[in-house]
Scaffold this motif. Structure first.
Motif, short mmCIF file in Angstrom:
data_model
loop_
_atom_site.label_atom_id
_atom_site.label_comp_id
_atom_site.label_asym_id
_atom_site.label_seq_id
_atom_site.Cartn_x
_atom_site.Cartn_y
_atom_site.Cartn_z
N THR A 44 59.50 37.79 29.13
CA THR A 44 58.83 37.79 28.25
C THR A 44 57.29 37.47 29.98
N TRP A 45 58.43 36.75 30.47
CA TRP A 45 57.69 37.05 31.79
C TRP A 45 57.28 39.16 32.28
N ALA A 62 56.37 41.08 30.55
CA ALA A 62 55.58 41.56 29.38
C ALA A 62 54.45 40.83 29.99
N MET A 63 54.42 39.71 30.28
CA MET A 63 52.92 39.26 31.20
C MET A 63 52.64 39.34 31.81
N TYR A 80 51.25 42.84 30.16
CA TYR A 80 49.21 42.75 30.13
C TYR A 80 48.56 42.45 30.94
N THR A 89 56.76 34.99 22.20
CA THR A 89 56.82 35.66 23.17
C THR A 89 55.14 36.68 23.59
N ALA A 112 52.46 36.55 26.34
CA ALA A 112 51.63 37.11 26.59
C ALA A 112 50.58 37.50 26.85
#
Length: 505
Positions: A276-277, A279-280, A283, A401, A405
């Motif tokens: 998730t982190w 992905a952030m 993005y 998630t 993100a």
């Protein structure tokens, strides 16, 4: 007997309809379903209207950049600094409301939730045309951000509930290409609507907001009957086809496709997941540039020496080219499957484009670099969406998630909305430099995400993540990975953390 071998025994290719374990609705015979016919039906019922809604979403959000060229600031007595504040205010509710909106979408019917938020932002857009000062503009931007927040992450999650991981990129690209169409169409529409200047005593820029907002509200009402719900409830499919779609998704490691009850632990799993982190950050690497590009492209072209209408019209071929590249990359990603390397190429093109924009003092060269920037920013988004969503299993976890993100990525729009300052015109080197930094962050996060999921796949291949399954003799299994009564229980409880799940690279 290994977990991997045991899991193969539950593959839908080898399980007969009469078997009860791990088969969604085992009483339904789907052997006569025509795959091509059903997928064509899904494509026509799901993707086109979502693209229409996102076209409206992006058009309404970015039309302020077109309206600015027609004396909006002067009429509202808004300074350059206040204009940037108004742009910034949009992004805070837009980013913060995305995760809860995605959860609401999963619990409610998409046809109702997406239609509702579309109607609300249509009303907010319409009232942009009636504001008289800075405070009114800020208030409308806030409500527009609040209402628009749920559409993009909601649609991405919704599409991931219909298509296999190897099919998602093309559909997201087709859906997202409407953003590039909005960029092109927005310039043409703004130039045309401005001819209504002084109709009803209102300036041309006000009519841009009013007409676009009214159109959005009307189509939002129509969406209640046009939008479909999730596969297991979709009315345009018969019962046999619905069962076939769910089984098909479960075979593609979407174990929750048959339905999942909400548990807060799924949200916690998303928060604790390192993916998730990453992905952030990915993005962040393209959403920051996206909003800078969409909000300021007309202004940048205008400052290169072109008048307001010419600047709006010259933005049209830029977005048309971005649309073509976005769809082509989406198709390519689904065919070759290696989304990491596609992202690397796109981020590199973006780096080259913004280096040119920083170094150039030539209008023609800078205009060419804008094409490079568009070629990088827009296609990276659907390719990354397909990659990230395909590597998260569990419908609620995936919705959380994607919400986090995309929300974090969009929050960076609050930064990029402030980087093109009037004092830096006509070349805006500071703004281009900040956007370049965003692309570097995305580039590095892309590499990091790839290395971590590749390492995790190797750990699973080596058996270091095997769970203890009752009745299965697996010497590699360890209680620290969990103890379950069946493989199916492990799949549903752990989602993409299950030892048999493999991440796509």
């Amino acid at each position: 007997m290994s977990v991997e071998k045991a899991s193969k025994e539950h593959d839908l290719d080898t399980v007969s309809i009469s078997e009860q374990d791990n088969v969604f609705r085992p009483d339904v015979d789907t052997s006569d379903v025509d795959e091509r016919l059903v997928m064509r039906k899904i494509d026509w019922h799901v993707v086109p209207w979502l693209a229409v809604l996102y076209l409206l979403n992006f058009l309404d959000r970015s039309s302020i950049g077109n309206a600015r060229l027609y004396d909006m600031q002067k009429d509202l007595h808004v300074t350059d600094k206040q204009y940037l504040i108004a742009l910034t205010v949009f992004f805070f509710p837009y980013a913060l409301f995305e995760p809860p909106s995605n959860i609401a979408l999963r619990r409610l019917r998409p046809s109702r939730w997406l239609s509702f938020i579309t109607f609300v932002w249509g009303i907010a857009m319409t009232f942009h045309g009636f504001v008289r000062d800075f405070s009114g503009l800020v208030g409308m931007r806030f409500f527009l951000g609040l209402a628009e927040a749920g559409l993009y992450p909601g649609v991405v999650f919704y599409l991931s509930c219909w298509y296999k991981r190897s099919e998602l990129g093309t559909r997201v690209a087709l859906f997202f290409s409407s953003a590039t169409i909005a960029g092109a169409f927005g310039g043409l529409l703004a130039a045309a609507i401005h001819n209504m200047h002084n109709v009803g005593g209102k300036p041309g820029w006000a009519w841009i907001f009013i007409l676009e907002g009214v159109l959005t509200s009307i189509l939002a009402i129509a969406s209640i009957w046009i939008l479909s719900d999730f596969p297991d409830k979709a009315k345009f499919l018969n019962e046999t086809e619905r069962v076939w779609v769910v089984r098909r998704l479960q075979k593609d490691q979407q174990f929750s496709a048959g339905g999942e009850s909400f548990k807060f632990k799924y949200v916690q799993q998303s928060i604790k997941d390192w993916k998730t982190w990453f992905a952030m950050l990915i993005y962040m690497g393209f959403d920051g540039p996206l909003y800078a590009f969409s909000l300021f492209t007309p202004t940048i072209i205008n400052e290169l020496g072109f008048k307001a209408t010419a600047a709006n019209l010259l933005s049209v071929p830029v977005y048309t080219w971005a649309c073509i590249v976005t769809v082509a990359v989406g198709f390519l990603g689904d065919r070759i499957g290696s989304r990491m390397w596609i992202n690397m190429v796109l981020f590199t093109i973006g780096l080259i484009g913004y280096v040119i924009l920083i170094a150039s003092s030539n209008a023609a060269l800078s205009y060419f670099a804008v094409y490079l920037a568009a070629s990088a920013i827009y296609p990276t988004i659907p390719n990354s969406v397909a990659w990230i969503s395909g590597n998260v299993e569990g419908s609620y976890k995936r919705s959380a998630t994607l919400g986090m993100a995309i929300g974090w990525g969009n929050l960076n729009g609050a930064v990029s909305a402030n980087v093109y300052r009037a004092g830096d015109k006509p070349w805006y080197r500071l703004g281009h430099g900040i956007v370049l930094a965003y692309i570097v962050i995305g580039f590095l996060a892309n590499i990091g995400y790839y290395l971590f999921i590749k390492r995790e796949n190797a750990m699973r291949d080596a058996g270091h993540r095997d769970e203890v399954i009752e009745g299965i003799d697996n010497p590699r299994a360890h209680p620290r990975n969990g103890t379950y009564s069946s493989i199916d229980d492990a799949k549903r409880d752990k989602g993409d953390e299950w030892s048999g799940f493999r991440y796509t690279l």
